[in-house]
Design an enzyme around this catalytic site. Sequence first.
Site, PDB file in Angstrom:
ATOM      1  N   ILE A 146      16.269   8.660 -35.248  1.00  0.00           N
ATOM      2  CA  ILE A 146      16.460   7.741 -36.654  1.00  0.00           C
ATOM      3  C   ILE A 146      16.875   8.022 -38.317  1.00  0.00           C
ATOM      4  CG2 ILE A 146      15.259   5.643 -38.181  1.00  0.00           C
ATOM      5  CD1 ILE A 146      13.857   5.167 -36.404  1.00  0.00           C
TER       6      ILE A 146
ATOM      7  N   GLU B  70      -0.868  -4.883 -40.494  1.00  0.00           N
ATOM      8  CA  GLU B  70       0.227  -5.903 -39.970  1.00  0.00           C
ATOM      9  C   GLU B  70      -0.522  -6.503 -39.048  1.00  0.00           C
ATOM     10  OE1 GLU B  70       3.331  -3.884 -38.223  1.00  0.00           O
ATOM     11  OE2 GLU B  70       4.073  -2.127 -40.524  1.00  0.00           O
TER      12      GLU B  70
ATOM     13  N   ASP C 163      11.774  18.695 -42.380  1.00  0.00           N
ATOM     14  CA  ASP C 163      11.614  18.325 -41.762  1.00  0.00           C
ATOM     15  C   ASP C 163      10.138  19.621 -40.348  1.00  0.00           C
ATOM     16  OD1 ASP C 163      10.924  18.321 -38.394  1.00  0.00           O
ATOM     17  OD2 ASP C 163      12.411  16.284 -38.794  1.00  0.00           O
TER      18      ASP C 163
ATOM     19  N   HIS D 283       8.799  -5.509 -40.557  1.00  0.00           N
ATOM     20  CA  HIS D 283       8.600  -4.798 -39.376  1.00  0.00           C
ATOM     21  C   HIS D 283       9.766  -5.245 -38.405  1.00  0.00           C
ATOM     22  CE1 HIS D 283       5.861  -1.528 -36.833  1.00  0.00           C
ATOM     23  NE2 HIS D 283       6.972  -1.463 -36.865  1.00  0.00           N
TER      24      HIS D 283
ATOM     25  N   ASP E 250       9.293  -1.394 -44.268  1.00  0.00           N
ATOM     26  CA  ASP E 250       9.598  -2.722 -43.040  1.00  0.00           C
ATOM     27  C   ASP E 250       8.161  -2.125 -42.606  1.00  0.00           C
ATOM     28  OD1 ASP E 250      10.769  -4.107 -41.528  1.00  0.00           O
ATOM     29  OD2 ASP E 250      10.828  -2.426 -40.264  1.00  0.00           O
TER      30      ASP E 250
ATOM     31  N   ARG F   7       5.773   4.104 -39.858  1.00  0.00           N
ATOM     32  CA  ARG F   7       4.514   4.076 -39.879  1.00  0.00           C
ATOM     33  C   ARG F   7       3.940   3.653 -41.233  1.00  0.00           C
ATOM     34  NH1 ARG F   7       6.494   1.633 -35.890  1.00  0.00           N
ATOM     35  NH2 ARG F   7       6.182   2.206 -33.834  1.00  0.00           N
TER      36      ARG F   7
ATOM     37  N   GLY G 100      12.420  -3.382 -37.813  1.00  0.00           N
ATOM     38  CA  GLY G 100      13.987  -2.046 -38.238  1.00  0.00           C
ATOM     39  C   GLY G 100      14.104  -2.529 -36.370  1.00  0.00           C
TER      40      GLY G 100
END
Length: 306
Positions: free
Chosen positions: A151, A258, A170, A279, A253, A231, A281
């Site tokens: 992503i 949740e 990263d 959420h 998102d 997340r 996505g």
Amino acid sequence: MYKVLVVDRVSQKFLSSLDSNRFEVCYRPGIPLEELLNVVQDYHVLVFRGRLKIGKEVIDRGANLKVLARYGIGLDNVDVEYAVKKGIAVVNAPKASAISVAELTLALMLIVFRRLYSFICEVKGGGWPKGKYLGRELYGKSLGIIGFGKIGSRVAHYASALGMRVLVYDIRDVSQEVAKLGGKQVEFEKLLNEADAISLHVPLTPLTWHMINDRTLSLIRDGGVLVNTSRGEVVDTHALLKHIDRLGGVALDVLEQEPPRDEHLWKLIMHPKVIVTPHIGAETEEALDRIAEELARNIMEAVNWV
Ligand code: NAD
């Protein structure tokens, strides 16, 4: 014949793509955990999304389980290590939703930068707030991407096509791929310091849990924008609430809880600088179709080798 229990909403395409000569499917979306624990022993394959925790309890009760199949990407609600120890294969559909999540990320960024939420709401409320807010362009801004996987790398492509400068953090060396986009792989703190917008695309692991916290939020520049489509637990939302007035905007998102119940989450959701989507996505027709194909294929392969 393999017996399959599907415990969350999935597409019809998925249900019909499991070969009916080999799989008998029981579709029980929304089944409560207590009931699942009572029936799971009758099944070879368990298909689920992120609603239930598929931990030791479910795995131990599933004496005949051969495959745990996550309808989507994230395996953070599954005790993968324990399942594998018990000889159960764990499969998911890791590639299917990357495009949808990357597009949502870009949409959220545009909504925040152009103040679209306020404009649209006020016009729908009968107003005409021209001149009330001033948006900002994405062009020429720097975007810090944390996690350059399926992503994150796609978001980087989209952002560089819009004229954004891409910075990446990263744990893998992705510097050459990033350089191809005219971007740069940098240290975490440098990214937080320099980026106009920060977008999170890491998996949830012990290392990424609350990686955006009080200390790291204080490194983000005034007016910086934060987007999280990864997340919820990657961001400490108590700390985010503390820093929100200094930031340019936040789009989430995903949340630590949740659906949200805690008071501090509702404070965050209602804050004028924050937009939250539930959420979604991977909630596109195309992603759900791709998940259906990829997961059915992975289940059919997995039952052959366990
Ligand atoms: P991916 O595995 O392809 O990429 C993750 C990247 O993060 C990798 O490059 C990895 O090296 C990097 N990474 C891992 N740990 C790190 C760390 N501690 N610090 C820095 N980098 C680290 O994953 P993906 O498919 O791109 O998914 C990214 C995230 O998006 C995941 O959290 C996934 O659960 C989430 N997701 C959300 C939705 C949604 O509906 N919002 C849908 C699908 C996926």
